[in-house]
Design an enzyme around this catalytic site. Structure first.
Site, PDB file in Angstrom:
ATOM      1  CE  LYS A  22       1.919  10.400   4.463  1.00 53.52           C
ATOM      2  NZ  LYS A  22       1.107   9.274   4.905  1.00 53.52           N
ATOM      3  CG  ASN A  23       3.496   6.758   3.245  1.00 51.85           C
ATOM      4  OD1 ASN A  23       3.094   7.409   4.220  1.00 51.85           O
ATOM      5  ND2 ASN A  23       2.817   6.676   2.123  1.00 51.85           N
ATOM      6  CB  CYS A 116      -9.477   7.399   6.077  1.00 51.64           C
ATOM      7  SG  CYS A 116      -8.643   6.532   4.759  1.00 51.64           S
ATOM      8  NE  ARG A 121      -6.262   2.790   4.121  1.00 48.36           N
ATOM      9  CZ  ARG A 121      -5.449   3.827   4.272  1.00 48.36           C
ATOM     10  NH1 ARG A 121      -5.953   5.036   4.340  1.00 48.36           N
ATOM     11  NH2 ARG A 121      -4.157   3.648   4.371  1.00 48.36           N
ATOM     12  N   PRO A 122      -9.268  -2.141   5.800  1.00 45.14           N
ATOM     13  CG  PRO A 122      -9.484  -3.967   4.372  1.00 45.14           C
ATOM     14  CD  PRO A 122      -9.612  -2.476   4.413  1.00 45.14           C
ATOM     15  CB  ILE A 123      -6.108  -4.248  10.075  1.00 46.82           C
ATOM     16  CG1 ILE A 123      -7.168  -4.669  11.114  1.00 46.82           C
ATOM     17  CG2 ILE A 123      -5.978  -2.753   9.984  1.00 46.82           C
ATOM     18  CD1 ILE A 123      -6.685  -4.475  12.538  1.00 46.82           C
ATOM     19  CG  ASP A 124      -7.953  -8.695   5.728  1.00 46.05           C
ATOM     20  OD1 ASP A 124      -7.946  -7.461   5.529  1.00 46.05           O
ATOM     21  OD2 ASP A 124      -7.791  -9.524   4.821  1.00 46.05           O
ATOM     22  CG  ASP A 307      -0.232   7.020  -1.799  1.00 49.37           C
ATOM     23  OD1 ASP A 307       0.648   6.681  -0.985  1.00 49.37           O
ATOM     24  OD2 ASP A 307      -1.422   6.667  -1.680  1.00 49.37           O
ATOM     25  NE  ARG A 399      -2.771  12.586   8.415  1.00 53.90           N
ATOM     26  CZ  ARG A 399      -3.409  11.421   8.314  1.00 53.90           C
ATOM     27  NH1 ARG A 399      -4.665  11.389   7.976  1.00 53.90           N
ATOM     28  NH2 ARG A 399      -2.776  10.296   8.521  1.00 53.90           N
TER      29      ARG A 399
HETATM   30  C1  EPZ Z   1       0.295   2.477   2.684  1.00 52.89           C
HETATM   31  O1  EPZ Z   1      -0.916   2.296   3.395  1.00 52.89           O
HETATM   32  C2  EPZ Z   1       0.484   3.971   2.587  1.00 52.89           C
HETATM   33  N1  EPZ Z   1       0.517   4.546   3.926  1.00 52.89           N
HETATM   34  C3  EPZ Z   1      -0.679   4.600   1.793  1.00 52.89           C
HETATM   35  O2  EPZ Z   1      -0.379   5.989   1.639  1.00 52.89           O
HETATM   36  C4  EPZ Z   1      -0.731   3.958   0.426  1.00 52.89           C
HETATM   37  O3  EPZ Z   1      -1.835   4.480  -0.288  1.00 52.89           O
HETATM   38  C5  EPZ Z   1      -0.880   2.438   0.579  1.00 52.89           C
HETATM   39  O4  EPZ Z   1       0.211   1.926   1.367  1.00 52.89           O
HETATM   40  C6  EPZ Z   1      -0.883   1.716  -0.749  1.00 52.89           C
HETATM   41  O5  EPZ Z   1       0.287   1.985  -1.431  1.00 52.89           O
HETATM   42  C7  EPZ Z   1       1.635   4.396   4.681  1.00 52.89           C
HETATM   43  O6  EPZ Z   1       2.583   3.754   4.285  1.00 52.89           O
HETATM   44  C8  EPZ Z   1       1.616   5.053   6.023  1.00 52.89           C
HETATM   45  P1  EPZ Z   1      -2.024  -1.218   2.076  1.00 52.89           P
HETATM   46  P2  EPZ Z   1      -1.353   0.813   3.882  1.00 52.89           P
HETATM   47  O7  EPZ Z   1      -2.153  -2.085   3.257  1.00 52.89           O
HETATM   48  O8  EPZ Z   1      -0.176  -0.013   4.176  1.00 52.89           O
HETATM   49  C9  EPZ Z   1      -6.041  -3.445   1.354  1.00 52.89           C
HETATM   50  C10 EPZ Z   1      -0.746   8.279   1.746  1.00 52.89           C
HETATM   51  O9  EPZ Z   1      -1.494   9.015   1.090  1.00 52.89           O
HETATM   52  N2  EPZ Z   1      -5.761  -4.096   2.641  1.00 52.89           N
HETATM   53  O10 EPZ Z   1      -0.847  -1.388   1.170  1.00 52.89           O
HETATM   54  O11 EPZ Z   1      -2.383   0.985   4.927  1.00 52.89           O
HETATM   55  C11 EPZ Z   1      -6.295  -1.956   1.470  1.00 52.89           C
HETATM   56  O12 EPZ Z   1      -7.647  -1.682   1.792  1.00 52.89           O
HETATM   57  C12 EPZ Z   1      -1.260   6.949   2.244  1.00 52.89           C
HETATM   58  O13 EPZ Z   1       0.459   8.526   2.021  1.00 52.89           O
HETATM   59  C13 EPZ Z   1      -6.506  -5.203   3.020  1.00 52.89           C
HETATM   60  O14 EPZ Z   1      -7.406  -5.624   2.298  1.00 52.89           O
HETATM   61  O15 EPZ Z   1      -2.060   0.284   2.560  1.00 52.89           O
HETATM   62  C14 EPZ Z   1      -5.934  -1.475   0.098  1.00 52.89           C
HETATM   63  O16 EPZ Z   1      -7.028  -1.705  -0.753  1.00 52.89           O
HETATM   64  C15 EPZ Z   1      -2.717   6.722   1.886  1.00 52.89           C
HETATM   65  N3  EPZ Z   1      -6.231  -5.803   4.204  1.00 52.89           N
HETATM   66  C16 EPZ Z   1      -4.768  -2.379  -0.309  1.00 52.89           C
HETATM   67  O17 EPZ Z   1      -4.878  -3.535   0.526  1.00 52.89           O
HETATM   68  C17 EPZ Z   1      -5.237  -5.357   5.028  1.00 52.89           C
HETATM   69  O18 EPZ Z   1      -5.022  -5.963   6.103  1.00 52.89           O
HETATM   70  C18 EPZ Z   1      -3.400  -1.772  -0.099  1.00 52.89           C
HETATM   71  O19 EPZ Z   1      -3.361  -1.291   1.219  1.00 52.89           O
HETATM   72  C19 EPZ Z   1      -4.485  -4.236   4.632  1.00 52.89           C
HETATM   73  C20 EPZ Z   1      -4.766  -3.622   3.431  1.00 52.89           C
END
Ligand code: EPZ
Length: 423
Positions: A22-23, A116, A121-124, A307, A399
């Site tokens: 999926k990812n 969620c 889930r920040p996007i900075d 995960d 999902r």
């Molecule tokens: C991906 O999410 C996966 N989703 C998640 O899987 C997975 O848990 C996650 O990576 C970590 O491995 C998909 O690929 C669709 P991150 P993503 O950005 O990219 C923080 C599942 O169950 N962060 O790697 O959104 C964040 O809060 C899902 O399949 C920031 O601080 O995760 C987290 O603590 C759930 N700022 C860490 O980084 C940002 O701009 C890792 O998040 C982005 C993230």
């Protein structure tokens, strides 16, 4: 709404087919927007998240056709650059259209994704990545409004408080493919799904080096063309079935599973006593001896994946002894604890650490799914609990797990889906 009903206590034996990841699918489908030409993506699992992504592509003006596990995307002449709230709010991973839209249309308006149950889930880091490429970003009306008139190559460090970011790496890498100049991403995510995306982009004509390491270098090109790509197998689905073998004292062959994608999980399960071996075309997970309690800490790849944390907790909940599970990626990702304790588990949360005291057995109960992986963990608990477990709100499961009850039934589980009359 549906629920899944499980009668626990049966060892699972047989072969299960691991679906496409999926990812990996989600960013790869978004990457098809980087060209006007047709792309064909195969090994796509039939999941709710896939149909959401296809709706977003269609909404942008791409022609989308599905033939079994193959999806054909033809974005020819699409002009729209808006990913609307009503779609993005149902799946936060939709944020991965931001990079492609910015690169191809030189502008993007993507609804600001919410949090969620596993965290805010920040996007900075996503915004930091595209700003490093010269994008001018405003947050207006709950949307990320990005202007890419003056895009250029740039260097950016994408390490956040919790380490690297998978989708921020994806977004920045995708945006950089069509931008004049060289882009260097430091502290890039190294997940296999990031590598799979990069492999697809290279097939489209992108110039990328270092994928799979913490430094990815992209040299922008004028144009990308369509490509064909088969998505890698889902290492988290595979890990979930591996734990099913351990928790039910079973013996399962995981077709298509790749050891090289799941070394941390296999290492921990092997240490715990599960016999994991390579077989032709996949892996075999066989219960050979009493499982030992193990401590885990979730880390960015190649560390133990967040995960897999909830699923591993289900196993430790019925393993004699004490294990400590530390969540370093999403410190709030413990909603499953209260539901497991309702089944007779003995788990105590101390900050980012869950102290799991193994119990002799769990007892089946009605439980509530909360997020994708917590739902899978409750199914695993139900497979080993005495009596009946009803896992409710299983739209979370749909999902990310293709044909879950059919796959478990084929392994001998007493499991079925039915309407949830109380929902
Ligand atoms: C991906 O999410 C996966 N989703 C998640 O899987 C997975 O848990 C996650 O990576 C970590 O491995 C998909 O690929 C669709 P991150 P993503 O950005 O990219 C923080 C599942 O169950 N962060 O790697 O959104 C964040 O809060 C899902 O399949 C920031 O601080 O995760 C987290 O603590 C759930 N700022 C860490 O980084 C940002 O701009 C890792 O998040 C982005 C993230």
């Amino acid at each position: 709404m549906d629920k899944i009903v499980i009668e626990g206590g049966r060892p699972l034996k047989g072969t299960v087919e691991i679906s496409g990841a999926k990812n990996a699918c989600l960013p790869i489908l978004a990457a098809t927007l980087l060209t006007d030409e047709k792309s064909v993506i195969s090994n796509i699992p039939s999941l709710k998240d896939m149909s959401t992504m296809l709706k977003i592509l269609k909404n942008l003006g791409a022609r989308v056709e599905q033939k079994g596990d193959e999806i054909i995307v033809e974005p020819k002449g699409y002009k729209n650059y808006i990913a609307p709230y009503e779609l993005v709010s149902t799946m936060r991973a939709s944020i991965c259209v931001l990079g492609p839209l910015l690169a191809k249309q030189r502008r993007a308006e993507v609804s600001y994704p919410g949090g969620c149950t596993i965290g805010s889930r920040p996007i900075d880091l996503h915004l930091k990545g595209i700003r490093a490429l010269g994008a001018d970003i405003k947050i207006e009306r709950g949307y990320i409004v990005a202007d890419g008139k003056r895009l250029h190559g740039g260097s950016v460090y994408l390490g956040g408080h919790f380490g690297s970011s998978v989708l921020a790496t994806d977004n920045t890498m995708m945006a950089a493919t069509l931008v004049k100049g060289v882009t260097v991403i430091e502290n890039a995510a190294c997940e296999p799904e990031v590598v799979d995306l990069a492999d697809f982009l290279v097939k489209m004509g992108a110039r990328i080096k270092g994928q799979g390491t913490s430094r990815i270098i992209i040299e922008g090109v004028k144009k990308l063309h369509g490509a064909e790509h088969s998505v890698i197998p889902d290492r988290i689905e595979a890990g979930t079935y591996m734990i099913a073998a351990a928790i039910t004292k079973g013996d399962i062959i995981l077709k298509h599973a790749r050891l090289e994608h799941m070394v941390a999980v296999v290492d921990k399960l092997f240490e715990a006593g599960l016999e994991v071996t390579k077989v032709h075309g996949g892996l075999r997970a066989k219960y050979a001896r009493r499982i030992k309690p193990m401590d885990i800490t979730t880390l960015q790849y190649p560390g133990f994946p967040t995960d897999m944390q909830a699923q591993f907790m289900s196993l430790m909940a019925v393993t004699g002894g004490i294990s400590v599970i530390t969540e370093k990626i999403y410190p709030e990702r413990f909603i499953h604890i209260s539901e497991m304790n309702r089944m007779g588990a003995d788990i105590l949360l101390e900050g980012p650490n869950a102290i799991v005291k193994g119990v002799k057995h769990l007892s089946g109960a009605p439980v509530m799914a909360s997020d994708l992986r917590a739902s899978a963990a409750l199914v695993l608990a139900g497979l080993v609990a005495k009596g009946r477990t009803d896992v409710r709100r299983i739209y979370h499961l749909d999902r990310g797990y293709e044909k879950l009850e059919a796959k478990f039934s084929s392994l001998g589980a007493k499991i079925h889906r039915e309407k949830d009359k109380q929902a």
